[in-house]
Design an enzyme around this catalytic site. Structure first.
Site, PDB file in Angstrom:
ATOM      1  N   GLU A   1     -12.112  -4.254  -5.572  1.00 36.07           N
ATOM      2  CA  GLU A   1     -12.489  -3.125  -5.215  1.00 36.07           C
ATOM      3  C   GLU A   1     -11.829  -2.206  -6.245  1.00 36.07           C
ATOM      4  O   GLU A   1     -12.377  -1.140  -6.639  1.00 36.07           O
ATOM      5  CB  GLU A   1     -12.303  -2.502  -3.923  1.00 36.07           C
TER       6      GLU A   1
ATOM      7  N   ASP B   1       0.705  -1.175  -0.149  1.00 37.35           N
ATOM      8  CA  ASP B   1      -0.037   0.181   0.072  1.00 37.35           C
ATOM      9  C   ASP B   1       0.923   1.334  -0.206  1.00 37.35           C
ATOM     10  O   ASP B   1       2.000   1.114   0.580  1.00 37.35           O
ATOM     11  CB  ASP B   1      -0.702  -0.119   1.195  1.00 37.35           C
ATOM     12  N   GLY B   2       0.391   2.280  -0.790  1.00 37.99           N
ATOM     13  CA  GLY B   2       1.142   3.619  -0.482  1.00 37.99           C
ATOM     14  C   GLY B   2       1.695   4.058  -2.006  1.00 37.99           C
ATOM     15  O   GLY B   2       2.188   5.109  -1.996  1.00 37.99           O
ATOM     16  N   ASN B   3       1.399   3.499  -2.869  1.00 37.87           N
ATOM     17  CA  ASN B   3       1.904   3.851  -4.287  1.00 37.87           C
ATOM     18  C   ASN B   3       1.491   5.166  -4.319  1.00 37.87           C
ATOM     19  O   ASN B   3       2.128   5.869  -5.175  1.00 37.87           O
ATOM     20  CB  ASN B   3       1.493   2.833  -5.389  1.00 37.87           C
TER      21      ASN B   3
ATOM     22  N   ARG C   1      -0.367   8.897 -10.220  1.00 45.18           N
ATOM     23  CA  ARG C   1      -0.370   7.748  -9.318  1.00 45.18           C
ATOM     24  C   ARG C   1       0.416   6.436 -10.037  1.00 45.18           C
ATOM     25  O   ARG C   1       0.828   5.626  -9.322  1.00 45.18           O
ATOM     26  CB  ARG C   1      -1.931   7.519  -9.280  1.00 45.18           C
TER      27      ARG C   1
ATOM     28  N   HIS D   1       2.744   2.863  -9.071  1.00 45.30           N
ATOM     29  CA  HIS D   1       2.685   1.730  -9.160  1.00 45.30           C
ATOM     30  C   HIS D   1       3.992   1.223 -10.045  1.00 45.30           C
ATOM     31  O   HIS D   1       4.339   0.076  -9.683  1.00 45.30           O
ATOM     32  CB  HIS D   1       1.557   1.224  -9.947  1.00 45.30           C
TER      33      HIS D   1
ATOM     34  N   ARG E   1     -11.391   1.972  -9.628  1.00 46.21           N
ATOM     35  CA  ARG E   1     -10.641   3.097  -9.939  1.00 46.21           C
ATOM     36  C   ARG E   1     -10.807   3.661 -11.384  1.00 46.21           C
ATOM     37  O   ARG E   1     -11.167   2.758 -12.244  1.00 46.21           O
ATOM     38  CB  ARG E   1      -9.080   2.541  -9.610  1.00 46.21           C
TER      39      ARG E   1
ATOM     40  N   TRP F   1     -11.260  -2.393  -9.223  1.00 47.22           N
ATOM     41  CA  TRP F   1     -11.880  -2.183 -10.628  1.00 47.22           C
ATOM     42  C   TRP F   1     -12.646  -1.014 -10.704  1.00 47.22           C
ATOM     43  O   TRP F   1     -13.066  -0.638 -11.752  1.00 47.22           O
ATOM     44  CB  TRP F   1     -12.943  -3.478 -10.918  1.00 47.22           C
TER      45      TRP F   1
ATOM     46  N   LEU G   1      10.323 -21.068  -3.865  1.00 46.18           N
ATOM     47  CA  LEU G   1       9.530 -20.022  -3.352  1.00 46.18           C
ATOM     48  C   LEU G   1       8.224 -20.098  -4.373  1.00 46.18           C
ATOM     49  O   LEU G   1       8.333 -20.045  -5.248  1.00 46.18           O
ATOM     50  CB  LEU G   1       9.771 -18.757  -3.377  1.00 46.18           C
TER      51      LEU G   1
HETATM   52  C1  FPP Z   1      -1.646   0.165  -3.288  1.00 43.94           C
HETATM   53  O1  FPP Z   1      -1.234   1.454  -3.698  1.00 43.94           O
HETATM   54  C2  FPP Z   1      -1.096  -0.584  -4.559  1.00 43.94           C
HETATM   55  C3  FPP Z   1      -1.702  -1.228  -5.457  1.00 43.94           C
HETATM   56  C4  FPP Z   1      -3.257  -1.188  -5.546  1.00 43.94           C
HETATM   57  C5  FPP Z   1      -1.287  -1.717  -6.530  1.00 43.94           C
HETATM   58  C6  FPP Z   1       0.070  -2.659  -6.335  1.00 43.94           C
HETATM   59  C7  FPP Z   1       0.703  -2.946  -7.600  1.00 43.94           C
HETATM   60  C8  FPP Z   1       2.029  -2.819  -7.840  1.00 43.94           C
HETATM   61  C9  FPP Z   1       3.035  -2.850  -6.724  1.00 43.94           C
HETATM   62  C10 FPP Z   1       2.695  -3.415  -9.118  1.00 43.94           C
HETATM   63  C11 FPP Z   1       2.026  -4.583  -9.885  1.00 43.94           C
HETATM   64  C12 FPP Z   1       2.598  -5.543  -9.146  1.00 43.94           C
HETATM   65  C13 FPP Z   1       2.702  -6.928  -9.806  1.00 43.94           C
HETATM   66  C14 FPP Z   1       3.071  -8.103  -8.931  1.00 43.94           C
HETATM   67  C15 FPP Z   1       2.539  -7.127 -11.182  1.00 43.94           C
HETATM   68  P1  FPP Z   1      -2.446   2.686  -3.568  1.00 43.94           P
HETATM   69  O2  FPP Z   1      -2.788   2.945  -5.058  1.00 43.94           O
HETATM   70  O3  FPP Z   1      -3.836   2.302  -2.980  1.00 43.94           O
HETATM   71  O4  FPP Z   1      -1.669   3.613  -2.834  1.00 43.94           O
HETATM   72  P2  FPP Z   1      -2.482   5.094  -2.133  1.00 43.94           P
HETATM   73  O5  FPP Z   1      -3.135   4.255  -0.753  1.00 43.94           O
HETATM   74  O6  FPP Z   1      -1.444   5.639  -1.247  1.00 43.94           O
HETATM   75  O7  FPP Z   1      -3.457   5.870  -2.894  1.00 43.94           O
END
Ligand code: FPP
Length: 251
Positions: free
Chosen positions: A74, A27-29, A40, A44, A78, A76, A138
């Site tokens: 959920e 979380d936190g991207n 955003r 990712h 976005r 979907w 793994l």
């Molecule tokens: C949450 O951050 C992260 C996601 C919804 C996506 C995670 C995906 C990746 C790290 C890349 C793809 C991974 C693979 C394995 C192919 P958020 O967007 O909810 O962040 P926020 O809460 O700060 O808005």
């Protein structure tokens, strides 16, 4: 003096009792990107390097199963551009990383309602699963289009269908029967659940499977997550007193 990442790994090995299954809510991207005035999707994209770090760290520590929450049901809801970017990243991940994952002995499984994916994304999933099927260092579960309540409802439907068809008796419905009908069938339950970005929420992730998992919440945003943070979480786990509802010896 701050211990090096290698020191942390050494301590994990000395302590013993490495969690067999680690699950991660990445979380936190979005916040990482916002702080840099970036879209955003840049968050990712940056999060992909953390995925790699986490996998490599898990292999080094001797974790057997790593489950990553990549895209929830959920999610979907976005904006379409963000969904497209995430699906694009998945396809990029498959084309760039499959060979190395195979080399490292990582076997990839993608868990979730895959019918909702585009044909190209579904093909990427099939490709990475088949290319890495032999890996035994793994198991990497990538949860995609995943929701735990939907997974439980699906298990209930599967059981109800078998009872209706006469291949299962009502008396046979127990915890093991449920577990066998979840996407995670055949893997041990997570011992450790990590969530980044400081949020203390489960967000509909592995509700059945994490019954006895230990939680580790870190304030680090996912794109800043490195194997060092994974090792810190494992060391935190190794300090816990897991009782599974019982009392500890001597108490
Ligand atoms: C949450 O951050 C992260 C996601 C919804 C996506 C995670 C995906 C990746 C790290 C890349 C793809 C991974 C693979 C394995 C192919 P958020 O967007 O909810 O962040 P926020 O809460 O700060 O808005």
């Amino acid at each position: 003096m701050t211990p090096s990442t290698e020191d942390l790994l050494g301590r994990i090995k000395i302590n013993g009792g490495v969690p067999a299954h680690v699950a991660v809510i990445m979380d936190g991207n979005g916040r990482w990107a916002k702080r840099r005035n970036l879209p955003r999707t840049a968050g990712h994209q940056a999060g992909m390097a953390s995925v790699r770090e986490c996998i490599e760290g898990a292999v080094e520590a001797g974790v057997e199963v790593l489950t990553l929450f990549a895209f929830s049901q959920e999610n979907w809801q976005r904006p379409p551009e963000e969904i497209d970017a995430l699906m694009g990243l998945l396809q990029e991940y498959v084309s760039k990383e499959s060979a190395e994952l195979k080399e490292r002995g990582v076997s990839v499984k993608v868990l979730g309602e895959l019918d909702r994916l585009t044909p190209a994304a579904r093909a990427a999933v099939a490709s990475i699963e088949s290319q890495t099927a032999e890996g035994n260092a793994l198991t990497l579960n990538i949860c995609l289009s995943y929701g735990s309540r939907a997974e439980l409802a699906r298990a209930a439907r599967l059981i109800a269908t078998e009872v209706r068809d006469g291949t299962m008796r009502v008396e046979e419905i127990d915890e093991a029967a449920m577990a066998r009908r979840l996407y995670t069938a055949g893997t041990p339950d997570p011992d450790l659940l990590i969530r980044t970005s400081g949020e203390h929420r489960l967000s509909n992730f592995l509700l059945w499977q994490i019954a006895y998992a230990e939680f580790h919440v870190t304030a680090v945003l996912w794109p800043d997550f490195t194997r060092r943070h994974l090792f810190e979480a494992i060391l935190d786990f190794q300090r816990r007193d897991r009782r599974f509802g019982r009392v500890t010896a001597g108490s």
